[in-house]
Structure formats: structure tokens, C-alpha cells
Design an enzyme around this catalytic site. Structure first.
Site, PDB file in Angstrom:
ATOM      1  N   ASN A  30       0.845  -1.202   0.000  1.00  0.00           N
ATOM      2  CA  ASN A  30       0.000   0.000   0.000  1.00  0.00           C
ATOM      3  C   ASN A  30       0.878   1.250   0.000  1.00  0.00           C
ATOM      4  OD1 ASN A  30       0.552   0.795   2.846  1.00  0.00           O
ATOM      5  ND2 ASN A  30      -0.363  -1.216   3.232  1.00  0.00           N
ATOM      6  N   LYS A  83       8.210 -17.300 -10.719  1.00  0.00           N
ATOM      7  CA  LYS A  83       7.465 -16.161 -11.259  1.00  0.00           C
ATOM      8  C   LYS A  83       6.221 -16.680 -11.988  1.00  0.00           C
ATOM      9  CE  LYS A  83       7.870 -12.240 -14.308  1.00  0.00           C
ATOM     10  NZ  LYS A  83       8.552 -11.703 -15.474  1.00  0.00           N
ATOM     11  N   PRO A 106      -2.716 -11.935  10.284  1.00  0.00           N
ATOM     12  CA  PRO A 106      -3.019 -11.718  11.700  1.00  0.00           C
ATOM     13  C   PRO A 106      -3.176 -10.227  11.949  1.00  0.00           C
ATOM     14  CG  PRO A 106      -0.682 -12.196  11.376  1.00  0.00           C
ATOM     15  CD  PRO A 106      -1.356 -12.415  10.059  1.00  0.00           C
ATOM     16  N   ASP A 107      -4.057  -9.866  12.879  1.00  0.00           N
ATOM     17  CA  ASP A 107      -4.147  -8.465  13.292  1.00  0.00           C
ATOM     18  C   ASP A 107      -3.083  -8.265  14.358  1.00  0.00           C
ATOM     19  OD1 ASP A 107      -4.895  -6.025  14.682  1.00  0.00           O
ATOM     20  OD2 ASP A 107      -6.674  -6.081  13.402  1.00  0.00           O
ATOM     21  N   PHE A 156      -4.122   3.142  15.188  1.00  0.00           N
ATOM     22  CA  PHE A 156      -4.564   4.174  14.241  1.00  0.00           C
ATOM     23  C   PHE A 156      -5.811   3.672  13.537  1.00  0.00           C
ATOM     24  CE2 PHE A 156      -0.589   6.231  14.889  1.00  0.00           C
ATOM     25  CZ  PHE A 156      -0.719   7.517  14.377  1.00  0.00           C
ATOM     26  N   LYS A 194     -13.347   0.191  16.586  1.00  0.00           N
ATOM     27  CA  LYS A 194     -12.033  -0.451  16.454  1.00  0.00           C
ATOM     28  C   LYS A 194     -11.292  -0.444  17.794  1.00  0.00           C
ATOM     29  CE  LYS A 194     -10.882   0.039  12.094  1.00  0.00           C
ATOM     30  NZ  LYS A 194     -10.391   0.697  10.886  1.00  0.00           N
ATOM     31  N   LYS A 243     -10.255  -4.086  19.149  1.00  0.00           N
ATOM     32  CA  LYS A 243      -8.831  -4.461  19.183  1.00  0.00           C
ATOM     33  C   LYS A 243      -8.250  -4.370  20.594  1.00  0.00           C
ATOM     34  CE  LYS A 243      -8.104  -3.226  14.358  1.00  0.00           C
ATOM     35  NZ  LYS A 243      -7.090  -3.509  13.352  1.00  0.00           N
TER      36      LYS A 243
HETATM   37  O1  C5P Z   1      -8.415  -2.606  10.978  1.00  0.00           O
HETATM   38  P1  C5P Z   1      -7.565  -1.487  10.535  1.00  0.00           P
HETATM   39  O2  C5P Z   1      -6.516  -1.871   9.542  1.00  0.00           O
HETATM   40  O3  C5P Z   1      -8.315  -0.268  10.098  1.00  0.00           O
HETATM   41  O4  C5P Z   1      -6.811  -1.042  11.893  1.00  0.00           O
HETATM   42  C1  C5P Z   1      -5.816  -0.100  11.939  1.00  0.00           C
HETATM   43  C2  C5P Z   1      -4.951  -0.307  13.165  1.00  0.00           C
HETATM   44  O5  C5P Z   1      -4.692  -1.686  13.373  1.00  0.00           O
HETATM   45  C3  C5P Z   1      -3.584   0.307  13.005  1.00  0.00           C
HETATM   46  O6  C5P Z   1      -3.112   0.656  14.275  1.00  0.00           O
HETATM   47  C4  C5P Z   1      -2.781  -0.822  12.382  1.00  0.00           C
HETATM   48  O7  C5P Z   1      -1.376  -0.654  12.593  1.00  0.00           O
HETATM   49  C5  C5P Z   1      -3.352  -2.020  13.103  1.00  0.00           C
HETATM   50  N1  C5P Z   1      -3.370  -3.261  12.312  1.00  0.00           N
HETATM   51  C6  C5P Z   1      -2.569  -4.313  12.710  1.00  0.00           C
HETATM   52  N2  C5P Z   1      -2.608  -5.493  12.029  1.00  0.00           N
HETATM   53  C7  C5P Z   1      -3.437  -5.657  10.965  1.00  0.00           C
HETATM   54  C8  C5P Z   1      -4.248  -4.586  10.547  1.00  0.00           C
HETATM   55  C9  C5P Z   1      -4.181  -3.408  11.243  1.00  0.00           C
HETATM   56  O8  C5P Z   1      -1.829  -4.173  13.692  1.00  0.00           O
HETATM   57  N3  C5P Z   1      -3.452  -6.814  10.307  1.00  0.00           N
END
Ligand code: C5P
Length: 405
Positions: free
Chosen positions: A212, A292, A310-311, A328, A342, A346
Site C-alpha cells: 500500500n 514467477k 493476523p491483526d 490508528f 475499532k 482491538k
Molecule cells: O483494521 P484497521 O486496519 O483499520 O486497523 C488499523 C490499526 O490496526 C492500526 O493501528 C494498524 O497498525 C493495526 N493493524 C494491525 N494489524 C493488521 C491490521 C491493522 O496491527 N493486520
């Protein structure tokens, strides 16, 4: 009162088209009460005139090392001792190379060697010159010797190229100088802050990836601001064009899974604050192709199977949370409501919400405006440079940490 009142600042200008912007920087510094003297290299004289710089600084402009008349006034060693700060804007690739080598073959390099004052560089050059291994090696040398770097920014260049190497805008250089000269209380000494920054890069095959537009600027600015107040900072960074802020330990990662594992390692010793400023890719390839991938047959379509990453922040807040977990939320609509949900989902203490539908702030911009939310409080600092905003956010997080719960 500005930290610049009565500060003696020596502004060095080297050869580059960005030199015209330095006139505005000198005006800003003088307006804030600083006493500014200007030194030009020979190359700079092709871009700005001594007459203009003399008028804005209110002092004769120096350029020659071997100038008997000028040396009768203030000798070069006296000038080096006079400065509370030397700032070189623009700093060319040639200047960086000479300074990194310890050369003293003109007045400006001589002053840099002879001074005890801090030196800051605002580099400006073509993107290929900036990215050349020779320039990057000189940059590393200069940073390791304590030289402060202001930028460079990335974007369209005078030569038509696009990339890193643009001089930061005069207001941003001014803000960085103001911060450099402000005495900062070391009230975060003994604290460990872990900060994620930049994009993640998820491999598709050996040559392609999903990523991104995150520049990493906000996370890097937060790392610099926490470090300036004495915190030990681990910055876990996806691929960016930015140099690690001085005194910050950077851990380079590519994928979201790498980021999670680097965070876990960094947080083995409990962290005081964790800030998730990274733009983590939500999905990665189910299976990364080992070769490739080829265009197959006549089909105009291609299917990639992705699985959820993973989050990072949510996992850490469950498994090994820092005392204060900060995330964020980049949103394009219903910013506050989405950010609030959020925050809860989280398991965060604070969330910093910004509206990324606005083109003047957020992703890849030098300025940002955010709202900080806790479960029951809300703060909205003014729109400002990411560096200035980071200082404010570190202040808010610190205040929140010390609030009675
Ligand atoms: O769910 P979203 O991407 O909008 O959440 C943003 C927040 O979650 C940011 O602090 C980002 O660094 C964190 N994030 C993360 N792991 C992910 C997605 C988001 O730590 N896979």
C-alpha cells in the site's frame, strides 16, 4: 516564546535548485528572533544571490575560506564557535560526500569540522543520486556521527523524476530546527516504546507483492518524538524510504507475519507503550508461488487466493499488551464511530483516527490531522506537520498513561 529567540544560526547553502526556498527559511528564522548568518558554496552562487541573502539575514554573506577581508571581521573558527546550530539547506550529494569524508576544502565544510554545535542537513538531489549506494553510505556515516537529517521528502522533482530527494519545505525545516533547539525534558527515560510504521509487503511470487501507499512518516515521527523525550524506542518498520531517527532501534520487516513476530520479540520485556502506526496488509497469498507466475493461455482473468493476515495490534493486546496500546484508524466515512468500534474490538487504550478521504492530510502527505479517542475522552490537535503532530501525540499518550484510572 519560540526557542529560536536570540539563537545564532548559521545557514549553509549548497548548489541545487531548492536553494531558492532557503530564502524563505531564513526569513522564518529571523522572524522568530534568531540571528542568522549565511555561508554559500561556489555551487550555490549559481542559484541564489549574495545580495538577496544579505538582505534577508541582515549580515554580510560569506563564501570564501581564504578571504582576508572577511577573516578580519569574524574569522572562520570564530564563526564556527559563534553558531548555536549549523543547518545546511539544501545539502547536495557532493556536500554530503565531502562532509562524510571530513574534507575542509571550502568554508562550509571547514565550519562543519570546526564547530561544536549540532549540524542539521536538509538534503536535496535527484532521486537516483539520493538512492545511490555512495550517498546512502555517506548518510549512514553522517547519522552515526550525530548529524541531524531533515528529510528529504519524496515527490516530483525539478528534473522531472519522481522519488525521494526533494528538500523538505521551509516551514518543515523551520519546525525541525525549532524542535532541535528546544530543551526537551527527558521524562520518558526508563520507558520502552514499540512502534510499527510503514506498509507491509506480502509476496505473490519471487518478483511481485501486495502493498500500500503508506510512507511510514507518521510512525517514524512518533519514534523520533518519543526518543527525544528519553524513551528507548524499537521501531518495527515495513519497507520505506526513510532513515531511522537518531537513537531509535529499527527492525526491518516485510510481511505482516514478520511484523507480528518482530513485535513479539521486542515486547518480551514488557513495553510501556505500543503504537501501531503501520498500514498492515489485511490479506496475504494463501500460497506464495515459488516461481514467477506466467500469463497462462488466452484468459484475461486471473485468480489469486488470499487469506487473512493476523491483526498485529489485536493479537498483542490479547497476548502481551504494553501498558498502553495505541492504534490508528484510517477511515473515509463515519470516522469517529468506526474508530470507536475499532478501539473496543482491538482492545486498545487509545486510537488515533484520521480521515483519509481528505487529499491534504494522511497517507503520503507531510501534514496530518487526527482525533485521539479513548473509551470516554476525545482530543483534536490542530492540522500540522507530521513531526509537530507526533510531538503532540507523544504528549497526549504520556498524559493519558499518568491519568488516574
Ligand atoms: O483494521 P484497521 O486496519 O483499520 O486497523 C488499523 C490499526 O490496526 C492500526 O493501528 C494498524 O497498525 C493495526 N493493524 C494491525 N494489524 C493488521 C491490521 C491493522 O496491527 N493486520
Amino acid at each position: 516564546m519560540s526557542s529560536l529567540v536570540n539563537k545564532q544560526i548559521l545557514v549553509g547553502i549548497t548548489g541545487g535548485i531548492a536553494a531558492y526556498k532557503t530564502i524563505e527559511l531564513i526569513r522564518l528564522l529571523s522572524k522568530a528572533g534568531a540571528d542568522v548568518q549565511v555561508v554559500l558554496t561556489d555551487g550555490a552562487k549559481a542559484f541564489v544571490t549574495e545580495m538577496t541573502l544579505q538582505a534577508v539575514s541582515g549580515h554580510p554573506v560569506r563564501s570564501s575560506l581564504l578571504d582576508p577581508a572577511a577573516e578580519l571581521g569574524m574569522g572562520h573558527i570564530e564563526l564556527a564557535k559563534w553558531a548555536d546550530l549549523i543547518v545546511i539547506a539544501p545539502a547536495s550529494a557532493d556536500f554530503m560526500a565531502r562532509y562524510a569524508q571530513g574534507m575542509a576544502n571550502d568554508l562550509l565544510t571547514t565550519l562543519c569540522l570546526a564547530t561544536d554545535a549540532p549540524v542539521a542537513l536538509a538534503p536535496a538531489m535527484n532521486q537516483a543520486m539520493w538512492q545511490h549506494p555512495a550517498t546512502q553510505a555517506n548518510l549512514t556515516t553522517l547519522i552515526s556521527r550525530g548529524v541531524h537529517m531533515i528529510g528529504p521528502a519524496a515527490g516530483a522533482q525539478a528534473c522531472g523524476d519522481v522519488g525521494p530527494g526533494r528538500m523538505e519545505e521551509p516551514q518543515d525545516i523551520y519546525a525541525a530546527i525549532d524542535t532541535l533547539l528546544s530543551p526537551v525534558a527527558q521524562d520518558l527515560a526508563g520507558q520502552h516504546w514499540v512502534i510499527t510504521a510503514g506498509p507491509t509487503m506480502e509476496a505473490i511470487d519471487p518478483v511481485r507483492y501486495i502493498s500500500n501507499h503508506s510512507s511510514g512518516k507518521m510512525g517514524y515521527a512518533l519514534a523520533a518524538a518519543a526518543q527525544a523525550r528519553g524513551a528507548r524506542v524499537t521501531l518495527i518498520s515495513g519497507p520505506t524510504q526513510l532513515a531511522a531517527p537518531q537513537g531509535v532501534q529499527r527492525v526491518d520487516i516485510k510481511s505482516a507475519e514478520d511484523m507480528l513476530s518482530a513485535c513479539r520479540t521486542a515486547m518480551l520485556e514488557q513495553a510501556d507503550v505500543f503504537i501501531g502506526a503501520a498500514a498492515v496488509a489485511d490479506f496475504r497469498m494463501k500460497d506464495v508461488a515459488s516461481q514467477k507466475m506466467k500469463k497462462s493461455g488466452d484468459s484475461n482473468e486471473m485468480q489469486l487466493t488470499l487469506v487473512k493476515n493476523p491483526d498485529v495490534i489485536a493479537t498483542l493486546s490479547q497476548e502481551q499488551a504494553a501498558k498502553c496500546m495505541v492504534g490508528f484508524a484510517a477511515e473515509t466515512q463515519d470516522v469517529i464511530a468506526y474508530a470507536q468500534s475499532k478501539l473496543e474490538r482491538k482492545g486498545l487504550d487509545l486510537i488515533i483516527a484520521n480521515d483519509v478521504s481528505r487529499t491534504d492530510i494522511g497517507f503520503n502527505n507531510d501534514e496530518n490531522q487526527v482525533t485521539v479517542l479513548s473509551k470516554d475522552q476525545q482530543w483534536t490537535p490542530p492540522k500540522e506537520s507530521k513531526a509537530a503532530l507526533a510531538v503532540e501525540l507523544v504528549g497526549l499518550i504520556t498524559q493519558y498513561q499518568t491519568q488516574p484510572s
